[in-house]
Scaffold this active site. Sequence first.
Site, PDB file in Angstrom:
ATOM      1  N   PRO A   2       0.713  -0.890   0.029  1.00 39.01           N
ATOM      2  CA  PRO A   2      -0.138  -0.030   0.048  1.00 39.01           C
ATOM      3  C   PRO A   2       1.070   1.335  -0.024  1.00 39.01           C
ATOM      4  CG  PRO A   2      -0.802  -1.751   1.731  1.00 39.01           C
ATOM      5  CD  PRO A   2       0.657  -2.013   1.096  1.00 39.01           C
ATOM      6  N   GLU A   3       0.732   2.197  -1.183  1.00 39.85           N
ATOM      7  CA  GLU A   3       1.251   3.365  -0.891  1.00 39.85           C
ATOM      8  C   GLU A   3       0.338   4.559  -1.090  1.00 39.85           C
ATOM      9  OE1 GLU A   3       4.954   3.652  -3.055  1.00 39.85           O
ATOM     10  OE2 GLU A   3       5.251   1.611  -2.959  1.00 39.85           O
ATOM     11  N   LYS A  51      -0.757   8.102   3.707  1.00 44.48           N
ATOM     12  CA  LYS A  51      -1.057   6.647   3.651  1.00 44.48           C
ATOM     13  C   LYS A  51      -2.010   6.425   4.994  1.00 44.48           C
ATOM     14  CE  LYS A  51       3.532   5.432   2.832  1.00 44.48           C
ATOM     15  NZ  LYS A  51       4.564   4.216   2.795  1.00 44.48           N
ATOM     16  N   ASN A 158       7.814   1.982  -1.006  1.00 37.04           N
ATOM     17  CA  ASN A 158       9.005   1.338  -1.488  1.00 37.04           C
ATOM     18  C   ASN A 158       9.099   1.467  -3.208  1.00 37.04           C
ATOM     19  OD1 ASN A 158      10.961   0.649   0.308  1.00 37.04           O
ATOM     20  ND2 ASN A 158       9.600  -0.985   0.914  1.00 37.04           N
ATOM     21  N   ARG A 239      13.088  -1.992   3.886  1.00 40.14           N
ATOM     22  CA  ARG A 239      13.560  -1.263   2.887  1.00 40.14           C
ATOM     23  C   ARG A 239      14.137  -2.062   1.626  1.00 40.14           C
ATOM     24  NH1 ARG A 239      15.875   4.111   5.067  1.00 40.14           N
ATOM     25  NH2 ARG A 239      13.791   4.782   6.298  1.00 40.14           N
TER      26      ARG A 239
END
Length: 249
Positions: A2-3, A51, A158, A239
Amino acid sequence: MPEGDTVWHTAAVLRDALAGKTLTRCDIRVPRYATVDLTGRLVDEVLSRGKHLFIRAGPASIHSHLKMDGSWRVGRHRVDHRVRIILEAGDIRAVGIDLGVLEILDREHDQDVVAHLGPDLLGADWDPAVAAANLMAEPQRPLAETLLDQRVMAGIGNVYCNELCFVAGLRPTSPVSAVANPDRLVARARDMLWANRSRWARCTTGDTRPGRQLWVYGRQGMACRRCGTPIAYDHTGDRVAYWCPACQR
Ligand SMILES: [Zn+2]
């Protein structure tokens, strides 16, 4: 993952389903809020900020954050142990699954939890000049780390982080001072999220055919779409970094 675009789209789906409707069931499966019951409350607003997601019903605001694996589904989703909240309005059901954050806030103050965020890439208050200034505030800071910092601008995760490093021609570890045109990079970020805000499948290349949507993300060892060099990969905790060793300096 989810972004900002996923959260924006989720808010739109929830708004379509619930806004203007009275809750006929509210089942919160988080110990701290297990006794909270919003049944009978009218859902009058659903909004996203970066977000973060807010479903406002009367004096309460249901604040959620999807983190890595969370989602909201509308429809007859099976209720299993991953479901954290069930909201129903007549025959409409919305369930929140594996939400990284779920809390019930006082509506009057629900935006306090997002006060630290930088300009929201998909927000009404989007301000590219502030975002560009935030981006360049710490010249030696690595580009990827800066792009992922929601205080700089809100909405990048990411996937967009890696795609933006590619379009900037810089490695994720490059200092932000290497960004030649901060305004342009910020505009690209906005364009990428904006173009994807109303669909689940994410595309940054402009080519929506399967397998061609992204420049580098998830393409470890595959040929760079520009130069053919195998895409490199590295990760630290949550990350992940993907880059083209030739195109990104
Ligand atoms: Zn390349």
